[in-house]
Design an enzyme around this catalytic site. Structure first.
Site, PDB file in Angstrom:
ATOM      1  N   GLN A   1      -6.207   0.850  29.227  1.00 55.54           N
ATOM      2  CA  GLN A   1      -6.360   1.710  28.057  1.00 55.54           C
ATOM      3  C   GLN A   1      -6.145   0.934  26.753  1.00 55.54           C
ATOM      4  OE1 GLN A   1      -7.481   4.770  27.671  1.00 55.54           O
ATOM      5  NE2 GLN A   1      -7.895   4.988  29.865  1.00 55.54           N
ATOM      6  N   SER A   2      -6.651  -0.273  26.692  1.00 53.89           N
ATOM      7  CA  SER A   2      -6.463  -1.142  25.530  1.00 53.89           C
ATOM      8  C   SER A   2      -7.169  -0.605  24.288  1.00 53.89           C
ATOM      9  CB  SER A   2      -6.993  -2.539  25.855  1.00 53.89           C
ATOM     10  OG  SER A   2      -7.074  -3.335  24.693  1.00 53.89           O
ATOM     11  N   ASN A   3      -6.397  -0.382  23.238  1.00 55.05           N
ATOM     12  CA  ASN A   3      -6.978  -0.025  21.943  1.00 55.05           C
ATOM     13  C   ASN A   3      -7.713  -1.218  21.339  1.00 55.05           C
ATOM     14  OD1 ASN A   3      -5.894   2.723  21.687  1.00 55.05           O
ATOM     15  ND2 ASN A   3      -3.910   1.721  21.503  1.00 55.05           N
TER      16      ASN A   3
END
Length: 342
Positions: A83-85
């Site tokens: 879930q890397s921004n």
């Protein structure tokens, strides 16, 4: 040479239209009542950026994409958690600037639900046109990214590899710039911020703000971070190293020691990306009092830390505190089960 001139020496691709606003959270203050101990709570709205859903990683990407272009690269390969921004905003920035993008997503959080693996930021990575490599447990993202860069080179292209969170010295320049921006806004409004509260993950944001604060004549220890990725000891060590690397990059002999960095580990909970009840409470409080969205991995935990610091008078009663809203709201959808079960 002015502080701004220090940054103008570096290649940069503008992804923001201007400074992000600072607003007072007066409705939150009203809801907190006497619990806020007279503290004025302000938010630096780095979630309000036009590109990719907004968020603090765009500041880093302005300089990282500038570096990539100056090196003749046509592809950006970035690594991060599922879930890397950073991956999401890299994909959006590449779409805007015409670079190809590949995101290498590692299993950094032990969450195997379908919504975590396929929704939120992962969904947006694909919508922005990135090639998504979703690795398995135990796979090495850095090695995979290096392998992809070699394959791209063999095919006649040239890849720029963006490390975790974009937290290289060049990436951290984005938050040196932010520190100058905050100092200018503080001067323009005659509001002196006694503390700036942030999450610390890969350390680039904290490093940039500490360097920028020092260069702007502010006390870097007033940047108060809540670690969301590692222990306090590991976080401080990594951040100090980045701080001094940024000074070197800028041609400065200044140094910041470990004891000059304020890092708190009370909100880490079970580790990176693992929900806590305090995080859920903070996300709900800000949502229900201000209609604003904190993300569950970074901002939610840092804001829980801010509330704890006010309660315990680590943040002095009657002072002005500035919370940097780093964005990341797409992650809320990947944590729907955790947020609805509390």
């Amino acid at each position: 040479m002015s502080n701004w001139d220090l940054l103008n020496r570096f290649p940069r691709v503008r992804l923001m239209s201007g400074p992000t606003p600072i607003q007072r959270l007066d409705r939150l203050e009203e809801v907190l009542g006497e619990k806020r101990r007279g503290v004025s709570i302000w938010a630096k709205r780095d979630d309000l950026m036009e590109l990719g859903g907004g968020g603090n990683k765009l500041r880093k990407l302005e300089f990282l994409i500038g570096q990539a272009r100056s090196e003749g690269c046509d592809t950006l390969v970035v690594t991060g958690g599922v879930q890397s921004n950073f991956a999401r905003l890299a994909a959006a920035a590449c779409a805007r600037t015409g670079l190809a993008c590949e995101v290498v997503l590692a299993q950094m959080v032990p969450r195997e639900t379908e919504i975590y693996q396929a929704n939120g930021n992962v969904l947006l990575d694909g919508l922005f046109g990135a090639r998504v490599h979703l690795l398995g447990t135990g796979d090495n993202a850095s090695a995979f990214a290096a392998g992809r860069a070699s394959e791209i080179a063999t095919s006649g292209g040239k890849a720029f590899v963006g490390t975790l969170g974009g937290s290289t010295p060049v990436g951290a320049l984005g938050y040196v710039d932010c520190a100058f921006e905050i100092a200018a806004q503080s001067k323009a409004t005659s509001i002196a911020f006694d503390n700036v509260v942030i999450p610390n993950g890969s350390g680039g944001m904290h490093a940039g703000l500490a360097v920028g604060s020092a260069l702007a004549g502010k006390d870097p220890s007033k940047v108060r971070a809540h670690t969301v990725l590692s222990s306090v000891e590991t976080c401080v060590s990594a951040t100090v190293e980045k701080v001094n690397a940024v000074f070197d990059l800028l041609g400065k002999n200044d140094r910041i020691r470990a004891e000059e960095l304020a890092v708190d580990g009370a909100q880490l909970g079970g580790g990176y990306g693992m929900p806590t009840s305090d995080m859920v409470d903070a996300v709900r409080l800000v949502g229900r009092s201000e209609g604003l969205l904190l993300d569950p991995v970074y901002g939610g935990k840092a804001f829980a830390g801010l509330l704890s610091d006010i309660e315990n008078e680590v943040i002095a009663p009657g002072s002005n505190v500035l919370f940097v809203m780093t964005g990341g709201s797409p992650g809320l959808y990947a944590y729907a089960d955790a947020l609805s079960s509390h």
